[in-house]
Design a protein around this motif. Structure first.
Motif, PDB file in Angstrom:
ATOM      1  N   LEU A 197      23.877   5.901  -8.761  1.00 18.53           N
ATOM      2  CA  LEU A 197      25.255   6.372  -8.632  1.00 18.53           C
ATOM      3  C   LEU A 197      25.229   7.885  -8.600  1.00 18.53           C
ATOM      4  CD1 LEU A 197      28.438   6.140  -8.943  1.00 18.53           C
ATOM      5  CD2 LEU A 197      27.997   6.382 -11.375  1.00 18.53           C
ATOM      6  N   VAL A 198      25.952   8.453  -7.649  1.00 14.82           N
ATOM      7  CA  VAL A 198      26.146   9.897  -7.586  1.00 14.82           C
ATOM      8  C   VAL A 198      27.640  10.129  -7.427  1.00 14.82           C
ATOM      9  CG1 VAL A 198      25.629  12.017  -6.317  1.00 14.82           C
ATOM     10  CG2 VAL A 198      23.895  10.246  -6.519  1.00 14.82           C
ATOM     11  N   GLY A 199      28.172  11.079  -8.153  1.00 14.78           N
ATOM     12  CA  GLY A 199      29.596  11.353  -8.071  1.00 14.78           C
ATOM     13  C   GLY A 199      29.888  12.840  -8.087  1.00 14.78           C
ATOM     14  N   TYR A 200      31.010  13.193  -7.479  1.00 11.91           N
ATOM     15  CA  TYR A 200      31.480  14.572  -7.438  1.00 11.91           C
ATOM     16  C   TYR A 200      32.969  14.565  -7.714  1.00 11.91           C
ATOM     17  CZ  TYR A 200      27.099  15.010  -4.929  1.00 11.91           C
ATOM     18  OH  TYR A 200      25.779  14.939  -4.576  1.00 11.91           O
ATOM     19  N   GLU A 201      33.433  15.592  -8.408  1.00  9.87           N
ATOM     20  CA  GLU A 201      34.853  15.701  -8.729  1.00  9.87           C
ATOM     21  C   GLU A 201      35.462  16.829  -7.917  1.00  9.87           C
ATOM     22  OE1 GLU A 201      37.417  16.944 -12.609  1.00  9.87           O
ATOM     23  OE2 GLU A 201      35.784  15.510 -12.911  1.00  9.87           O
ATOM     24  N   GLY A 202      36.663  16.601  -7.411  1.00  6.36           N
ATOM     25  CA  GLY A 202      37.371  17.632  -6.665  1.00  6.36           C
ATOM     26  C   GLY A 202      37.882  18.719  -7.585  1.00  6.36           C
ATOM     27  N   ILE A 216      34.336  11.696  -5.160  1.00 10.49           N
ATOM     28  CA  ILE A 216      33.435  11.099  -4.181  1.00 10.49           C
ATOM     29  C   ILE A 216      32.372  10.358  -4.978  1.00 10.49           C
ATOM     30  CG2 ILE A 216      31.652  11.529  -2.441  1.00 10.49           C
ATOM     31  CD1 ILE A 216      33.171  14.087  -1.697  1.00 10.49           C
ATOM     32  N   TYR A 217      32.094   9.111  -4.575  1.00 12.71           N
ATOM     33  CA  TYR A 217      31.029   8.333  -5.201  1.00 12.71           C
ATOM     34  C   TYR A 217      30.144   7.732  -4.127  1.00 12.71           C
ATOM     35  CZ  TYR A 217      33.754   8.554  -9.489  1.00 12.71           C
ATOM     36  OH  TYR A 217      34.446   8.999 -10.592  1.00 12.71           O
ATOM     37  N   LEU A 218      28.860   7.763  -4.373  1.00 11.77           N
ATOM     38  CA  LEU A 218      27.892   7.009  -3.584  1.00 11.77           C
ATOM     39  C   LEU A 218      27.168   6.111  -4.571  1.00 11.77           C
ATOM     40  CD1 LEU A 218      27.868  10.074  -2.099  1.00 11.77           C
ATOM     41  CD2 LEU A 218      26.551   8.664  -0.543  1.00 11.77           C
ATOM     42  N   TYR A 266      47.736   7.365  -4.578  1.00 12.25           N
ATOM     43  CA  TYR A 266      46.353   7.668  -4.210  1.00 12.25           C
ATOM     44  C   TYR A 266      46.016   7.086  -2.859  1.00 12.25           C
ATOM     45  CZ  TYR A 266      43.822   9.940  -7.969  1.00 12.25           C
ATOM     46  OH  TYR A 266      43.321  10.862  -8.838  1.00 12.25           O
ATOM     47  N   ARG A 267      44.979   7.653  -2.266  1.00 11.19           N
ATOM     48  CA  ARG A 267      44.407   7.125  -1.023  1.00 11.19           C
ATOM     49  C   ARG A 267      42.902   7.074  -1.217  1.00 11.19           C
ATOM     50  NH1 ARG A 267      46.341   8.290   5.074  1.00 11.19           N
ATOM     51  NH2 ARG A 267      45.777   6.181   5.609  1.00 11.19           N
ATOM     52  N   SER A 268      42.279   6.054  -0.664  1.00  9.93           N
ATOM     53  CA  SER A 268      40.844   5.848  -0.845  1.00  9.93           C
ATOM     54  C   SER A 268      40.228   5.419   0.474  1.00  9.93           C
ATOM     55  CB  SER A 268      40.631   4.761  -1.908  1.00  9.93           C
ATOM     56  OG  SER A 268      39.280   4.402  -1.989  1.00  9.93           O
ATOM     57  N   ALA A 269      39.008   5.897   0.734  1.00  8.61           N
ATOM     58  CA  ALA A 269      38.239   5.479   1.911  1.00  8.61           C
ATOM     59  C   ALA A 269      36.886   4.985   1.425  1.00  8.61           C
ATOM     60  CB  ALA A 269      38.066   6.650   2.878  1.00  8.61           C
ATOM     61  N   VAL A 324      29.922   4.263   0.017  1.00  8.32           N
ATOM     62  CA  VAL A 324      30.488   5.600  -0.154  1.00  8.32           C
ATOM     63  C   VAL A 324      31.982   5.408  -0.361  1.00  8.32           C
ATOM     64  CG1 VAL A 324      30.732   5.963   2.351  1.00  8.32           C
ATOM     65  CG2 VAL A 324      30.728   7.930   0.796  1.00  8.32           C
ATOM     66  N   ASN A 325      32.536   6.129  -1.338  1.00  9.58           N
ATOM     67  CA  ASN A 325      33.966   6.040  -1.630  1.00  9.58           C
ATOM     68  C   ASN A 325      34.500   7.439  -1.879  1.00  9.58           C
ATOM     69  OD1 ASN A 325      36.088   5.950  -4.102  1.00  9.58           O
ATOM     70  ND2 ASN A 325      36.456   4.330  -2.627  1.00  9.58           N
ATOM     71  N   VAL A 326      35.614   7.750  -1.234  1.00  9.26           N
ATOM     72  CA  VAL A 326      36.317   9.012  -1.446  1.00  9.26           C
ATOM     73  C   VAL A 326      37.734   8.644  -1.859  1.00  9.26           C
ATOM     74  CG1 VAL A 326      37.081  11.175  -0.424  1.00  9.26           C
ATOM     75  CG2 VAL A 326      34.953  10.122   0.362  1.00  9.26           C
ATOM     76  N   ALA A 327      38.194   9.203  -2.976  1.00  2.85           N
ATOM     77  CA  ALA A 327      39.549   8.930  -3.456  1.00  2.85           C
ATOM     78  C   ALA A 327      40.226  10.251  -3.781  1.00  2.85           C
ATOM     79  CB  ALA A 327      39.507   8.035  -4.689  1.00  2.85           C
ATOM     80  N   MET A 328      41.477  10.375  -3.330  1.00  6.94           N
ATOM     81  CA  MET A 328      42.256  11.600  -3.556  1.00  6.94           C
ATOM     82  C   MET A 328      43.720  11.227  -3.748  1.00  6.94           C
ATOM     83  SD  MET A 328      40.989  13.990  -0.430  1.00  6.94           S
ATOM     84  CE  MET A 328      39.269  14.114   0.011  1.00  6.94           C
TER      85      MET A 328
END
Length: 191
Positions: A77-82, A89-91, A151-154, A167-171
């Motif tokens: 798991l790798v994650g980044y915070e806006g 963002i998560y992979l 929220y929106r998620s891809a 891969v997931n991006v949520a904002m």
């Protein structure tokens, strides 16, 4: 004290002791889980790059930082915070040895909103996308966070370097950045 009273006291004392043991075990389990999570999640940028490199190469979109990574039992798991503290963002990658049915996973990712009462997600779009040389499906969902923020998620599944990956991006919907999502997807390369 008659035998009925003694019996009741023994039962009550036993229940109190069992309750205390259960509470003690629960506190120990939660503490152990927190200790384990603290040992598994790594915020060292070099370690994050190492775990991320085992999934895919990619460029993190501008405005995302606070990297973290975890690798346990073959799962990565790798994650980044806006910068806003609400975008992520998560992979995530499962080990190759797991017999995962990719089509079933794609269906489950698309249907998760129908069962997720906490975030109340609804799939609003499914469209083809390319990750590296692979054709896959990008699933766009909308919903509300636990604190009622729209929220929106891809999300998209792909073949990572070590197994099936997501891969997931949520904002927050108000700050949705389609260009950042597209840039991340375009940069993902798993060879």
């Amino acid at each position: 004290m008659n035998s009925a009273t003694k019996g009741c006291l023994v039962v009550v004392a036993s229940l109190v002791i069992l309750t205390l043991c259960a509470v003690g075990a629960g506190v120990t389990a939660v503490g152990s889980a927190g200790w384990l999570l603290g040992r598994v999640v790594d915020r060292d940028p070099e370690r994050v790059r190492e775990v991320a490199g085992g999934i895919a190469e990619y460029e993190v979109p501008e405005g995302f930082g606070a990297p973290m990574a975890a690798h346990l039992l073959g799962f990565s798991l790798v994650g980044y915070e806006g910068a806003d503290g609400r975008s992520h963002i998560y992979l995530i990658q499962a080990p190759r040895i797991l017999p995962l049915d990719r089509a079933a996973l794609e269906t489950q990712v698309a249907q998760v909103g129908a069962r997720d009462l906490h975030t109340r997600l609804t799939v609003v779009e499914e469209r083809p996308c390319r990750i590296g040389e692979e054709e896959t499906t990008l699933i766009i969902s909308e919903g509300r966070s636990g604190d009622d923020v729209p929220y929106r998620s891809a999300s998209a599944l792909f073949n990572g370097r070590g197994g099936t990956a997501l891969v997931n991006v949520a904002m927050p919907a108000a700050s949705w950045d389609e260009a950042a999502v597209e840039a991340l997807l375009a940069s993902l390369d798993q060879p």
